[in-house]
Design a protein around this motif. Structure first.
Motif, PDB file in Angstrom:
ATOM      1  N   PRO A  37      -3.093   3.548   7.975  1.00 54.02           N
ATOM      2  CA  PRO A  37      -1.753   3.517   7.400  1.00 54.02           C
ATOM      3  C   PRO A  37      -1.726   2.673   6.129  1.00 54.02           C
ATOM      4  O   PRO A  37      -2.468   1.709   5.996  1.00 54.02           O
ATOM      5  CB  PRO A  37      -0.904   2.873   8.498  1.00 54.02           C
ATOM      6  N   LEU A  38      -0.891   3.077   5.206  1.00 52.91           N
ATOM      7  CA  LEU A  38      -0.755   2.334   3.963  1.00 52.91           C
ATOM      8  C   LEU A  38       0.216   1.179   4.171  1.00 52.91           C
ATOM      9  O   LEU A  38       1.254   1.334   4.804  1.00 52.91           O
ATOM     10  CB  LEU A  38      -0.265   3.245   2.848  1.00 52.91           C
ATOM     11  N   THR A  39      -0.138   0.029   3.644  1.00 59.50           N
ATOM     12  CA  THR A  39       0.685  -1.166   3.763  1.00 59.50           C
ATOM     13  C   THR A  39       1.605  -1.262   2.551  1.00 59.50           C
ATOM     14  O   THR A  39       1.126  -1.270   1.422  1.00 59.50           O
ATOM     15  CB  THR A  39      -0.209  -2.419   3.830  1.00 59.50           C
ATOM     16  N   PRO A  53       2.541   1.323  -1.949  1.00 60.55           N
ATOM     17  CA  PRO A  53       1.653   1.456  -0.787  1.00 60.55           C
ATOM     18  C   PRO A  53       0.203   1.169  -1.156  1.00 60.55           C
ATOM     19  O   PRO A  53      -0.292   1.666  -2.159  1.00 60.55           O
ATOM     20  CB  PRO A  53       1.842   2.910  -0.357  1.00 60.55           C
ATOM     21  N   ARG A  54      -0.427   0.341  -0.335  1.00 60.37           N
ATOM     22  CA  ARG A  54      -1.838   0.006  -0.542  1.00 60.37           C
ATOM     23  C   ARG A  54      -2.593   0.157   0.761  1.00 60.37           C
ATOM     24  O   ARG A  54      -2.054  -0.072   1.835  1.00 60.37           O
ATOM     25  CB  ARG A  54      -1.992  -1.432  -1.020  1.00 60.37           C
ATOM     26  N   ASN A  55      -3.857   0.474   0.611  1.00 60.76           N
ATOM     27  CA  ASN A  55      -4.743   0.574   1.755  1.00 60.76           C
ATOM     28  C   ASN A  55      -5.342  -0.806   2.000  1.00 60.76           C
ATOM     29  O   ASN A  55      -5.837  -1.442   1.081  1.00 60.76           O
ATOM     30  CB  ASN A  55      -5.849   1.587   1.450  1.00 60.76           C
ATOM     31  N   LEU A  68      -3.242  -8.858  -0.736  1.00 61.60           N
ATOM     32  CA  LEU A  68      -3.053  -7.700  -1.616  1.00 61.60           C
ATOM     33  C   LEU A  68      -1.926  -7.962  -2.610  1.00 61.60           C
ATOM     34  O   LEU A  68      -2.031  -7.627  -3.789  1.00 61.60           O
ATOM     35  CB  LEU A  68      -2.708  -6.454  -0.789  1.00 61.60           C
ATOM     36  N   LEU A  69      -0.847  -8.549  -2.128  1.00 64.98           N
ATOM     37  CA  LEU A  69       0.296  -8.858  -2.980  1.00 64.98           C
ATOM     38  C   LEU A  69      -0.100  -9.827  -4.087  1.00 64.98           C
ATOM     39  O   LEU A  69       0.235  -9.637  -5.251  1.00 64.98           O
ATOM     40  CB  LEU A  69       1.426  -9.450  -2.132  1.00 64.98           C
ATOM     41  N   MET A  70      -0.830 -10.858  -3.720  1.00 64.96           N
ATOM     42  CA  MET A  70      -1.182 -11.892  -4.687  1.00 64.96           C
ATOM     43  C   MET A  70      -2.282 -11.463  -5.657  1.00 64.96           C
ATOM     44  O   MET A  70      -2.567 -12.168  -6.621  1.00 64.96           O
ATOM     45  CB  MET A  70      -1.521 -13.174  -3.964  1.00 64.96           C
TER      46      MET A  70
END
Length: 189
Positions: A37-39, A53-55, A68-70
């Motif tokens: 699922p993509l986060t 959306p990121r993997n 991932l955010l940072m």
């Protein structure tokens, strides 16, 4: 009339006696898998939160989602020319080379982890419906929008593997912050 009674019996014999022996469960390989699922990772676009959306290597792990955010918007991701962040970006040693992240500590060139250690990323714990996001010392003075980026990204990642209709309360501590809010303020993905 007797031919009518024999037809179902002959059909049953033809189907069951095809010459293939019956076998039990054959264990070969791992379990079936599909796309992870993509986060949703929340960045800022025109003064509002927008999910990108990121993997991630660990779906459902809020701390991994915060890494991932940072890392900031990455080159080649849709809309990155208009996306920004209110958060300090991870040092280059911690920023993921792609959308997938697996960073246990420092980089190979700095095994001590001093430049861009895992302590540069907020950590997350959850007890019941309360998620606590602990900020490192270097994250003092975040704007309300920056705090919402953290809360929305962490709670959305957590919900990937633990869906619930009840709102999660997020407590953001550290870095001079003590904020209590809810993921109900997060935009829908």
């Amino acid at each position: 009339m007797k031919a009518l009674h024999r037809a179902p019996l002959l059909a049953l014999l033809a189907v069951t006696s095809c010459g293939i022996p019956a076998t039990g469960v054959v264990e070969a390989g791992g379990p079936a898998s599909g796309a992870l699922p993509l986060t949703p990772v929340y960045f800022v676009e025109n003064g509002r939160l927008a999910a990108l959306p990121r993997n991630t290597g660990q779906p459902g792990d809020p701390t991994d989602a915060l890494r991932l955010l940072m890392a900031g918007p990455l080159a080649g991701e849709g809309g990155t020319d208009t996306l920004t962040t209110e958060l300090p970006l991870l040092p280059t040693a911690m920023a993921p080379p792609s959308a997938a992240v697996d960073v246990p500590g420092g980089s190979p060139s700095d095994p001590s982890g001093a430049a861009g250690s895992a302590s540069d990323t907020p950590t997350v714990t959850v007890a019941g419906n309360v998620m606590t996001i602990r900020l490192p010392a270097g994250m003092a003075g975040l704007s309300d929008l920056g705090v919402r980026q953290l809360v929305c990204t962490a709670t959305a990642a957590y919900r990937l593997t633990r869906p619930s209709t009840a709102a999660l309360t997020a407590v953001v501590t550290g870095g001079g912050h003590l904020v209590r809010t809810s993921d109900a303020r997060c935009p829908s993905r």
